[in-house]
Design a protein around this motif. Structure first.
Motif, PDB file in Angstrom:
ATOM      1  N   PRO A  78     -18.370  13.232  26.538  1.00 25.75           N
ATOM      2  CA  PRO A  78     -19.144  12.605  25.462  1.00 25.75           C
ATOM      3  C   PRO A  78     -20.159  13.580  24.880  1.00 25.75           C
ATOM      4  CG  PRO A  78     -19.007  11.170  27.380  1.00 25.75           C
ATOM      5  CD  PRO A  78     -18.468  12.495  27.804  1.00 25.75           C
ATOM      6  N   ASP A  79     -20.187  13.668  23.562  1.00 21.88           N
ATOM      7  CA  ASP A  79     -21.066  14.617  22.887  1.00 21.88           C
ATOM      8  C   ASP A  79     -22.427  13.983  22.672  1.00 21.88           C
ATOM      9  OD1 ASP A  79     -22.290  16.526  21.406  1.00 21.88           O
ATOM     10  OD2 ASP A  79     -20.871  16.516  19.740  1.00 21.88           O
ATOM     11  N   ARG A  80     -23.380  14.370  23.489  1.00 20.66           N
ATOM     12  CA  ARG A  80     -24.733  13.814  23.393  1.00 20.66           C
ATOM     13  C   ARG A  80     -25.573  14.497  22.316  1.00 20.66           C
ATOM     14  NH1 ARG A  80     -23.068  13.430  28.644  1.00 20.66           N
ATOM     15  NH2 ARG A  80     -23.481  11.481  29.735  1.00 20.66           N
ATOM     16  N   THR A  81     -25.026  15.543  21.686  1.00 14.93           N
ATOM     17  CA  THR A  81     -25.793  16.257  20.672  1.00 14.93           C
ATOM     18  C   THR A  81     -25.701  15.589  19.299  1.00 14.93           C
ATOM     19  OG1 THR A  81     -23.967  17.725  19.998  1.00 14.93           O
ATOM     20  CG2 THR A  81     -25.317  18.412  21.879  1.00 14.93           C
ATOM     21  N   ARG A  82     -24.771  14.646  19.142  1.00 13.61           N
ATOM     22  CA  ARG A  82     -24.614  14.042  17.820  1.00 13.61           C
ATOM     23  C   ARG A  82     -24.522  12.519  17.907  1.00 13.61           C
ATOM     24  NH1 ARG A  82     -19.687  16.586  14.849  1.00 13.61           N
ATOM     25  NH2 ARG A  82     -20.533  15.276  13.209  1.00 13.61           N
ATOM     26  N   PRO A  83     -25.559  11.878  18.409  1.00 15.81           N
ATOM     27  CA  PRO A  83     -25.527  10.418  18.433  1.00 15.81           C
ATOM     28  C   PRO A  83     -25.674   9.859  17.021  1.00 15.81           C
ATOM     29  CG  PRO A  83     -27.691  11.209  19.071  1.00 15.81           C
ATOM     30  CD  PRO A  83     -26.815  12.425  18.937  1.00 15.81           C
ATOM     31  N   ALA A  84     -25.076   8.715  16.775  1.00 21.28           N
ATOM     32  CA  ALA A  84     -25.232   8.081  15.469  1.00 21.28           C
ATOM     33  C   ALA A  84     -26.659   7.602  15.271  1.00 21.28           C
ATOM     34  CB  ALA A  84     -24.262   6.902  15.350  1.00 21.28           C
ATOM     35  N   PHE A  85     -27.298   7.159  16.373  1.00 17.01           N
ATOM     36  CA  PHE A  85     -28.650   6.611  16.309  1.00 17.01           C
ATOM     37  C   PHE A  85     -29.448   7.049  17.521  1.00 17.01           C
ATOM     38  CE2 PHE A  85     -26.086   3.076  14.329  1.00 17.01           C
ATOM     39  CZ  PHE A  85     -26.517   3.280  13.038  1.00 17.01           C
ATOM     40  N   ASP A  86     -30.734   6.710  17.488  1.00 18.15           N
ATOM     41  CA  ASP A  86     -31.529   6.808  18.705  1.00 18.15           C
ATOM     42  C   ASP A  86     -31.316   5.523  19.514  1.00 18.15           C
ATOM     43  OD1 ASP A  86     -33.065   4.785  17.482  1.00 18.15           O
ATOM     44  OD2 ASP A  86     -34.536   6.217  16.732  1.00 18.15           O
ATOM     45  N   ARG A  87     -31.918   5.479  20.696  1.00 19.91           N
ATOM     46  CA  ARG A  87     -31.680   4.356  21.608  1.00 19.91           C
ATOM     47  C   ARG A  87     -32.059   3.014  20.981  1.00 19.91           C
ATOM     48  NH1 ARG A  87     -30.996   3.895  27.123  1.00 19.91           N
ATOM     49  NH2 ARG A  87     -31.609   1.909  28.021  1.00 19.91           N
ATOM     50  N   ARG A  88     -33.197   2.981  20.287  1.00 19.14           N
ATOM     51  CA  ARG A  88     -33.654   1.714  19.705  1.00 19.14           C
ATOM     52  C   ARG A  88     -32.691   1.213  18.633  1.00 19.14           C
ATOM     53  NH1 ARG A  88     -37.905  -1.442  19.869  1.00 19.14           N
ATOM     54  NH2 ARG A  88     -38.634  -2.600  18.038  1.00 19.14           N
ATOM     55  N   ARG A  89     -32.199   2.117  17.819  1.00 18.58           N
ATOM     56  CA  ARG A  89     -31.259   1.699  16.775  1.00 18.58           C
ATOM     57  C   ARG A  89     -29.933   1.229  17.374  1.00 18.58           C
ATOM     58  NH1 ARG A  89     -34.649   4.990  14.052  1.00 18.58           N
ATOM     59  NH2 ARG A  89     -34.909   4.676  11.797  1.00 18.58           N
ATOM     60  N   TYR A  90     -29.505   1.856  18.471  1.00 18.77           N
ATOM     61  CA  TYR A  90     -28.288   1.383  19.123  1.00 18.77           C
ATOM     62  C   TYR A  90     -28.458  -0.050  19.618  1.00 18.77           C
ATOM     63  CZ  TYR A  90     -25.369   5.592  19.234  1.00 18.77           C
ATOM     64  OH  TYR A  90     -24.555   6.639  18.887  1.00 18.77           O
ATOM     65  N   VAL A  91     -29.621  -0.336  20.210  1.00 19.88           N
ATOM     66  CA  VAL A  91     -29.888  -1.705  20.670  1.00 19.88           C
ATOM     67  C   VAL A  91     -29.890  -2.660  19.482  1.00 19.88           C
ATOM     68  CG1 VAL A  91     -31.575  -3.224  21.767  1.00 19.88           C
ATOM     69  CG2 VAL A  91     -31.181  -0.938  22.702  1.00 19.88           C
ATOM     70  N   LEU A  92     -30.538  -2.242  18.398  1.00 19.74           N
ATOM     71  CA  LEU A  92     -30.598  -3.085  17.212  1.00 19.74           C
ATOM     72  C   LEU A  92     -29.206  -3.293  16.621  1.00 19.74           C
ATOM     73  CD1 LEU A  92     -32.457  -4.616  15.308  1.00 19.74           C
ATOM     74  CD2 LEU A  92     -32.780  -2.506  14.002  1.00 19.74           C
ATOM     75  N   LEU A  93     -28.380  -2.253  16.635  1.00 23.02           N
ATOM     76  CA  LEU A  93     -27.003  -2.379  16.137  1.00 23.02           C
ATOM     77  C   LEU A  93     -26.239  -3.430  16.937  1.00 23.02           C
ATOM     78  CD1 LEU A  93     -24.550  -1.408  14.457  1.00 23.02           C
ATOM     79  CD2 LEU A  93     -24.182   0.339  16.203  1.00 23.02           C
TER      80      LEU A  93
END
Length: 354
Positions: A78-93
């Protein structure tokens, strides 16, 4: 074969190659976002699906009536250098998707109110950071065709459920490594995993360094049979394979297969990344030294990169530029020191001849 037959065969191979690259750039491709691209993939779905299955071990689903094509990419890295969002946005998504699966047609105010009542996070639309995060999530869903946001928000529940690509159900695992586990390789012949793992790296990574490959993968690439498989697969995808002493690069001359480009002056971080490469050409540098380099540029050009013309802006600009360099395999940070990698030679500034 007749001349007409040759022309039709050439047209099919060109369209299959384009369809493969379109899905590599946008693994969830909806008819509403790219009608021409979707129509091509719909017409050539059988050879496109076979290409991904044979060369990468990835599954493709094309739903003509629902109007989308989905490439389910899986990786053991898994490529951790290119997340779509930060942690908070992932939770919100996740929360937004859960609400839209329950109520596919809603209003912005109603969706906001329901998020405020969620127990999983404290969401306050009165905070700028939360508003920006919420707008970012909606934009992401709209770009993937999962929602239409006008006076009302209309969600496509099927596309929402297709957003996640995983060979196992997330609720059954504890770690990311478990989430990407593929049982199909447990009893498979070693050559199957070699073919798929090598092609995944070559197709998905901007640069593949030999030092980052396993002995098994290097053996596959070094064998006549393995090399033929790789060359054939990459050619069928409309790309070419470049090999150097240090590693490999798959080149798409039409730039269809990439979701982001470099070099490119479409944002300040990409321009800064090129400037940082010039500094790294002189030798390794600490992150503080790169920040100082960015500070000098910002001081010299005060009307440029205005989002970074503030306290701490130089450090942020250097960090954003370095993140791009690492994502494209051009630099690597080890113990606080940034090293220029061999592929960066492609972007070296050539001295003019006298």
């Amino acid at each position: 074969m007749s001349r007409t037959g040759n022309q039709l065969a050439r047209l099919e191979s060109e369209e299959v190659a384009r369809g493969v690259r379109l899905l590599l750039a946008r693994p969830l491709l909806a008819n509403g976002q790219d009608p021409d691209g979707f129509d091509l993939i719909r017409r050539r779905r059988e050879p496109i699906t076979k290409w991904f299955d044979y060369y990468c071990g990835w599954r493709v689903i094309v739903e003509p009536r629902a109007g989308y094509a989905r490439l389910f990419k899986t990786t053991q890295r898994p490529d951790r250098t290119r997340p779509a969002f930060d942690r908070r946005r992932y939770v919100l998504l996740c929360l937004v998707c859960a609400e839209l699966l329950t109520t596919p047609v809603t209003t912005l105010d109603d969706l906001t109110s329901r998020l405020k009542q969620a127990d999983d996070m404290e969401f306050d639309p009165g905070r700028r950071s939360d508003r920006n995060a919420f707008n970012g999530v909606l934009t992401f869903l709209e770009e993937h065709g999962a929602i239409e946001a006008n006076e009302q928000i209309r969600a496509d529940p099927t596309l929402i459920t297709r957003l996640l690509s995983s060979p196992v159900a997330p609720s059954t695992v504890d770690t990311i490594e478990d989430l990407t586990y593929e049982s199909r390789y447990e009893n498979a012949h070693r050559s199957l995993w070699q073919r798929h793992s090598v092609m995944r790296r070559l197709i998905d990574d901007p640069v593949v360094y030999k030092e980052d490959l396993t002995a098994s993968q290097l053996a596959f690439l070094g064998s006549p049979a393995g090399r033929k498989v790789v060359q054939t697969g990459i050619t069928l995808a409309g790309c070419t394979l470049e090999e150097r002493k240090e590693g490999y690069v798959v080149v798409d001359a039409d730039a269809i297969a990439t979701d982001t480009r470099f070099p490119d002056d479409d944002n300040n971080a990409k321009v800064a990344a090129l400037l940082l490469l010039d500094r790294l050409a002189l030798g390794p540098a600490t992150t503080e030294e790169l920040a100082e380099e960015a500070r000098e540029v910002l001081t010299r050009f005060r009307n440029w990169a205005k989002a970074y013309q503030s306290d701490g802006g130089a450090s942020r600009l250097a960090a954003d530029g370095l993140e791009l360099l690492e994502a494209f395999g051009l630099a690597r940070t080890e113990n606080g020191t940034v090293h220029r990698l061999p592929a960066a030679a492609r972007y070296a500034v050539e001295e003019p001849n006298d």
